[in-house]
Motif scaffolding. Structure first.
Motif, PDB file in Angstrom:
ATOM      1  N   ARG A   1      44.808  36.151  40.850  1.00  0.00           N
ATOM      2  CA  ARG A   1      44.268  37.397  40.291  1.00  0.00           C
ATOM      3  C   ARG A   1      44.005  38.421  41.398  1.00  0.00           C
ATOM      4  O   ARG A   1      43.069  39.234  41.313  1.00  0.00           O
TER       5      ARG A   1
ATOM      6  N   SER B   1      36.087  39.783  37.778  1.00  0.00           N
ATOM      7  CA  SER B   1      36.257  38.524  37.051  1.00  0.00           C
ATOM      8  C   SER B   1      36.298  38.794  35.549  1.00  0.00           C
ATOM      9  O   SER B   1      35.777  39.808  35.073  1.00  0.00           O
TER      10      SER B   1
ATOM     11  N   ASP C   1      38.590  30.194  33.940  1.00  0.00           N
ATOM     12  CA  ASP C   1      38.773  31.249  34.944  1.00  0.00           C
ATOM     13  C   ASP C   1      40.200  31.252  35.488  1.00  0.00           C
ATOM     14  O   ASP C   1      40.665  32.261  36.035  1.00  0.00           O
TER      15      ASP C   1
END
Length: 493
Positions: free
Chosen positions: A2, A8, A77
């Motif tokens: 990412r 986040s 995540d």
């Protein structure tokens, strides 16, 4: 992974959206995805894209992932199952080697490959269950081929038939359903792997090897088509629904026949339930289960249609959403097939009551009209009028079908034709006998004994051919996996 995104994902996105989908993918495709990873590692090594030592280390690392990545270890995540596998792999063997596995590919072609592996596996399972059901149907048709029942149109007595003919009607409809499932499998079992995001790779990816190692019949050519198309999914779901509609209608017939008023069919306690208040109840719950569960795959199909409508012909989240309900639809489809098989195994036809109903409910009178045409040189319209007038007379006088006598025929024809027709009571009774009526049929595909026996014999041949095809299809996939294992061993030493 990412690096481009500085923030986040929100807790809501992670826990409500990503995590449930991640867990579901783990439960349904984890083993298949590991196969795809292993195939790609072998291909990279064989093609010289990575060195043999790296290939060996990656395969050993994937063994570790298979044994150690548990559902409770999944991390939303990381966005999806692929990256959870990669993180586990890299954590074991290091990014310098583990990171090579992603050379020349994308989550897009991996996902498309998983989709097709998932759909083909479920199609084979559904075909196997449908074969088992149709074997029971053929056996029931053989055992009950001579049992006379009333055939209905518009839910009213129409003409007599036999259980063998009825069961073969359902069997042949389900045979076409098998053919549709087979076609769906054949259109699914083409490999999209090795096309990266949608426009191909700059590395010499051996797509033929990937297809062979994963048991596909061939390579799907156009790289954009590989990623964008989900027509195979729609074809599979439509085939399920088409088949289930047939089974629901079949179940509805048996359901009505099992009522007290009909009294033609009884189900054993194996597929019946009682009432909590009414001691006399023996509810045909198995059939109710069949009919109600059909709604779920219909919902799955509607969801897929609605999801795919008006989305770009490329990759997007909508495409992945199309498969969200697929596994549940397949689960319910398999339950319907299994429950219908149980209902057939534990059902019993009341032969005497069925015959008496056919004898008394006027379903044989078309046979009398046909006989008048052949024996008395009348047009069918004339015969129809005469027999219809006779029926009205015996109903009005409450004598029923036994009142259809030679004297009544002479009376009606004298009034209608101006002259009397004469048939003996015995001749009329014979023509009106349900068994005689059924055997009098001569046209192709009718309920007469020779016709039904021919259908049953053909059905058994069809089942054998389909069993052979199914075994070959399953064997070809396994052959691919065996080939992959052999290639792995050459790298692993």
């Amino acid at each position: 992974m990412r690096e481009r995104i500085s923030e986040s994902m929100s807790d809501y996105f992670v826990n409500v959206i990503e995590l449930p989908e991640l867990i579901k993918d783990y439960e349904t495709i984890f083993q298949d995805e590991l196969l795809a990873q292993r195939a790609y590692a072998v291909m990279l090594t064989r093609s010289g894209i990575i060195d043999a030592a790296s290939g060996k280390k990656i395969l050993e690392g994937l063994d570790y992932v298979r044994e150690n990545l548990k559902k409770e270890d999944l991390n939303a995540d990381y966005e999806d199952l692929y990256y959870n596998i990669e993180k586990c792999l890299v954590g074991k063997i290091g990014v310098e080697t583990g990171g090579k596995l992603h050379t020349g590919r994308s989550r897009n072609d991996i996902g498309s490959t998983m989709n097709r592996m998932q759909v083909r596996k479920s199609l084979l399972a559904v075909m196997e269950a449908l074969l088992a059901l149709r074997e029971i149907l053929a056996d029931k048709a053989q055992k009950e081929k001579d049992i006379i029942i009333t055939g209905y149109t518009h839910t009213q007595p129409a003409q007599p038939t036999c259980m063998g003919h009825y069961y073969m009607a359902v069997f042949q409809a389900l045979t076409r359903d098998f053919d549709r499932l087979k076609s769906a499998f054949q259109n699914t079992n083409h490999c999209p792997y090795g096309t990266a995001a949608s426009q191909g790779a700059t590395f010499p990816v051996d797509r033929d090897f990937l297809a062979k190692a994963l048991g596909f019949d061939s390579v799907l050519e156009n790289s954009l088509d590989c990623i964008a198309s989900k027509d195979f999914l729609l074809e599979a779901e439509m085939a399920y629904v088409n088949m289930l509609i047939t089974l629901s209608r079949f179940a509805q017939d048996l359901y009505v026949w099992s009522t007290y008023e009909f009294g033609l069919l009884e189900f054993g306690g194996q597929v019946a339930v009682c009432s909590s208040i009414m001691p006399q109840k023996k509810n045909a719950a198995g059939l109710e289960y069949v009919k109600s569960k059909v709604s779920h795959p219909i919902g799955t199909l509607n969801s897929t249609l609605a999801t795919l409508k008006n989305i770009p012909f490329t990759n997007c989240i909508d495409i992945h959403e199309a498969l969200w309900l697929y596994s549940e639809g397949v689960t319910e489809t398999l339950k319907v097939l299994g429950m219908m098989k149980e209902c057939l195994e534990y059902s019993h036809i009341n032969e005497k009551r069925a015959y008496e109903a056919a004898r008394k409910n006027f379903c044989t009178v078309t046979g009398l009209a046909d006989h008048l045409v052949k024996a008395c040189d009348l047009s069918f319209e004339q015969a129809h009028y005469i027999v219809g007038t006779m029926i009205a007379a015996v109903i009005d006088s409450s004598v029923g079908v036994d009142g259809m006598t030679g004297a009544l025929l002479a009376q009606v024809t004298a009034e209608y034709l101006g002259y009397e027709l004469h048939l003996t009571d015995e001749e009329i009774a014979q023509v009106l006998d349900p068994r005689y009526n059924v055997q009098a049929k001569v046209s192709f595909g009718g309920p007469q004994k020779s016709s039904v026996e021919g259908m049953i014999a053909a059905a058994k041949v069809t089942i054998e051919e389909e069993e052979s095809w199914l075994a070959a299809a399953q064997g070809n996939i396994q052959k691919g996996y065996d080939f992959l294992r052999a290639e792995e061993q050459m790298i692993l030493g």
